[in-house]
Each structure stands twice: as structure tokens, then as C-alpha cells.
Design an enzyme around this catalytic site. Structure first.
Site, PDB file in Angstrom:
ATOM      1  N   ASP A  81       0.807  -1.224   0.000  1.00 32.80           N
ATOM      2  CA  ASP A  81       0.000   0.000   0.000  1.00 32.80           C
ATOM      3  C   ASP A  81       0.839   1.274   0.000  1.00 32.80           C
ATOM      4  OD1 ASP A  81      -2.636  -0.884  -0.135  1.00 32.80           O
ATOM      5  OD2 ASP A  81      -2.810  -1.175   2.030  1.00 32.80           O
ATOM      6  N   ARG A 106       0.285  -1.720   7.575  1.00 32.22           N
ATOM      7  CA  ARG A 106       0.908  -0.538   6.986  1.00 32.22           C
ATOM      8  C   ARG A 106       1.911   0.146   7.929  1.00 32.22           C
ATOM      9  NH1 ARG A 106      -2.773   3.363   3.499  1.00 32.22           N
ATOM     10  NH2 ARG A 106      -0.678   3.773   2.698  1.00 32.22           N
ATOM     11  N   ARG A 152     -10.101   5.720  10.686  1.00 30.18           N
ATOM     12  CA  ARG A 152      -8.638   5.605  10.763  1.00 30.18           C
ATOM     13  C   ARG A 152      -8.058   6.603  11.784  1.00 30.18           C
ATOM     14  NH1 ARG A 152      -6.613   2.752   6.140  1.00 30.18           N
ATOM     15  NH2 ARG A 152      -8.150   1.112   5.729  1.00 30.18           N
ATOM     16  N   HIS A 181     -11.422   7.290   4.555  1.00 27.74           N
ATOM     17  CA  HIS A 181     -10.486   8.406   4.731  1.00 27.74           C
ATOM     18  C   HIS A 181     -11.197   9.672   4.258  1.00 27.74           C
ATOM     19  CE1 HIS A 181      -6.386   6.077   4.421  1.00 27.74           C
ATOM     20  NE2 HIS A 181      -6.599   6.438   5.673  1.00 27.74           N
ATOM     21  N   CYS A 275      -4.812   9.779  -3.245  1.00 27.29           N
ATOM     22  CA  CYS A 275      -4.075   8.826  -2.392  1.00 27.29           C
ATOM     23  C   CYS A 275      -2.642   8.648  -2.856  1.00 27.29           C
ATOM     24  CB  CYS A 275      -4.726   7.457  -2.426  1.00 27.29           C
ATOM     25  SG  CYS A 275      -6.379   7.470  -1.874  1.00 27.29           S
TER      26      CYS A 275
END
Ligand SMILES: CN(C)C(=N)NCCC[C@H](N)C(=O)O
Length: 284
Positions: A81, A106, A152, A181, A275
Site C-alpha cells: 500500500d 501498513r 482511521r 479516509h 491517495c
């Protein structure tokens, strides 16, 4: 009229001023979907990594064609990612707030991005105590930091950002797991202008957005579902997923120049244009 990333940028709107940006990106060398931490990810679905790289390269070319600087961070093996560079940090006036990821998968990315900034001469780099997923949840306007929470980034992460940057942080509650997000639900177009998907926010946060941005561009469900809000604006040119045709029309009516790009392979990981793009806001 819509045009794709391959068409030259030709519709200039004198009223809108582009500001040259510096972006940090990470080539999807190790991109795959081997775990599931958002509803878009399905490890059973095949991913074409070469196509992901080609689509990402095209995005980079679009930025370079617009005159922006693009720096690259070396991808780490085992961090599929890491291509979603927006999550790596938040940078304002040369101050770098590192990321601390909610999911273990992550975790290694946070220190890698901090290291990149230190190695490139940034001296004010904070290793955060609380969970924040960088510009995935922190979006910067002229006056505020808009900050997503619910999936998150934690409210403590918001407080840490406010203390570090000395800028007011406006907390916004996300309620739809598909839009986990803030940058899947809202994009900053200019110092005082945003576009967003009202359905992604709690009623209270919707009311806050209406109060702060009464003339905002509102996205349809169809445009939100193709990640149309995962967009990057330089104040005039708005790079966004090509499939978000309704948003592109609205942006044009507001005097912006939409530029559609196709990143559908990277959507399999739950991310798109924004992103893949970390805005490095150096000292102004
Ligand atoms: C637009 N978004 C959501 C981002 N800023 N980042 C994408 C992160 C995708 C990654 N698989 C994850 O679920 O963390």
C-alpha cells in the site's frame, strides 16, 4: 466537453490561478491486494501490477506536464500500500507530521516516509504518538486543517496535529466504511473551496461543512463511488478519476479545469489520484 489525460490541457480559465506544487509519489513496484483493510480490497480479485504502474506513470506525467515538481520515495518490499503516498505524512510550511497507521499491515510505512523527509533536509519532523493517516485524513485549506475520523485517524491525532502545526483543526466524522479516509469524501479545490459527498458524513459534520462552505460543489453518489473526490487541485487544474464525469462538469462550471485520469487498477486497493499524491507544502 470532457477530455482524458492524453488530451492537451487547453481550456484556460483566467479567473483561476494555478500554484506550482511539489508532490511526493511512490511507484507501485510491490503493489498487490494481499489483505483487506477497507471494503474495496478483495484479495481474491487479480491485480495487474504492470497496468497499475502504467496508470501511476501517467498520473506522474500529468503532474509534470502541468509544471509541478514530483519527487519519488523508494518503495519498500512487503508494503503493497506504500503507493498511497498521501497517507505517509502531512507537510505544512516545511513542518512534517509523520503518520502512525491504524493497521499493522501498513505500520512500516510511517518511519519510511519520516526517514525520506529527514534525508531530504527537513528538520522539523514529528513522530506522532497517536494514529493519523497523513493526508488521507488531514486536508489543508487556507485557514484550517479539515480532519477526518471514524475509521482511521483518531481524535487524539487531530489534537496532536493542531498542537504541532498551530492551525485550527476541524474534526469531521465519517460514517460510511467505503469512504474511510477524508480524502475519499472531500477534496480541497482552493484556499476556500471544497467539493464533497454529504452522505459520507455524520449529520453534525454535514452541518459544519454547510456552514464553512455554503457554495461547495456537492458530489452525486455515482461520482463518489468512482472515487471522484479523490482529486488533486493546484487551484485551477483538478486531476480526478476519469469516470467522475458529473463532477468534471460541475468543476468546469465553477471555473476549474478538470483533468481525468484512469487509475482503476489502484482502486482495487481502495485509492486513486489523491491517495497517490502527497502535497509537500514547503515554507511559503
Ligand atoms: C484515498 N485514500 C483512501 C487514501 N488516502 N489512501 C488509500 C489507502 C488504501 C489502503 N489500502 C488502506 O486501506 O489503507
Amino acid at each position: 466537453m470532457s477530455h482524458s489525460a492524453t488530451a492537451p490541457v487547453q481550456y484556460r480559465t483566467p479567473a483561476r490561478q494555478a500554484r506550482t506544487r511539489r508532490y511526493l509519489m511512490c511507484r507501485p513496484t510491490y503493489f498487490e491486494v494481499s489483505y483487506r483493510i477497507n471494503p474495496w480490497m478483495d484479495p481474491a480479485k487479480p491485480v495487474d501490477r504492470d497496468l497499475a504502474v502504467a496508470q501511476w506513470e501517467r498520473l506522474r506525467e500529468v503532474y509534470l506536464g502541468l509544471g509541478h515538481q514530483v519527487d519519488l520515495i523508494e518503495p519498500l518490499p512487503g508494503t503493497p500500500d506504500m503507493v498511497y503516498a498521501a497517507n505517509g505524512a502531512t507537510v505544512i510550511d516545511g513542518k512534517v507530521l509523520g503518520a502512525r497507521f491504524r493497521n499493522q499491515e501498513r505500520a512500516a510505512e510511517g518511519p519510511a516516509y519520516q526517514e525520506w523527509f529527514r534525508a531530504h533536509g527537513y528538520t522539523d519532523v514529528l513522530d506522532p504518538r497517536h494514529v493519523n493517516e497523513g493526508e488521507g485524513d488531514f486536508l489543508v485549506t487556507g485557514a484550517w486543517i479539515l480532519a477526518g475520523t471514524g475509521f482511521r485517524t483518531s481524535p487524539q491525532g487531530h489534537a496532536e496535529a493542531q498542537e504541532f502545526f498551530g492551525r485550527p483543526v476541524i474534526g469531521l466524522e465519517l460514517v460510511d466504511p467505503r469512504y474511510y479516509h477524508l480524502d475519499t469524501a472531500l477534496a480541497v479545490l482552493d484556499d476556500n473551496e471544497v467539493m464533497y459527498n454529504p452522505a459520507a458524513f455524520s449529520p453534525g459534520s454535514r452541518a459544519v461543512l454547510e456552514r464553512l462552505f455554503p457554495t461547495a460543489v456537492l458530489a452525486s453518489a455515482a461520482d463518489a463511488e468512482v472515487f471522484g473526490l479523490n482529486a488533486v487541485s493546484d487551484g485551477r487544474n483538478v486531476v480526478l478519476p476519469q469516470a467522475a464525469v458529473g463532477l468534471a462538469d460541475q468543476l468546469r462550471r465553477h471555473g476549474f479545469e478538470p483533468i481525468g485520469v484512469d487509475l482503476f487498477e489502484l482502486l482495487k486497493g481502495g485509492g486513486s489520484v489523491k491517495c497517490c499524491t502527497l502535497d509537500v507544502r514547503d515554507q511559503r
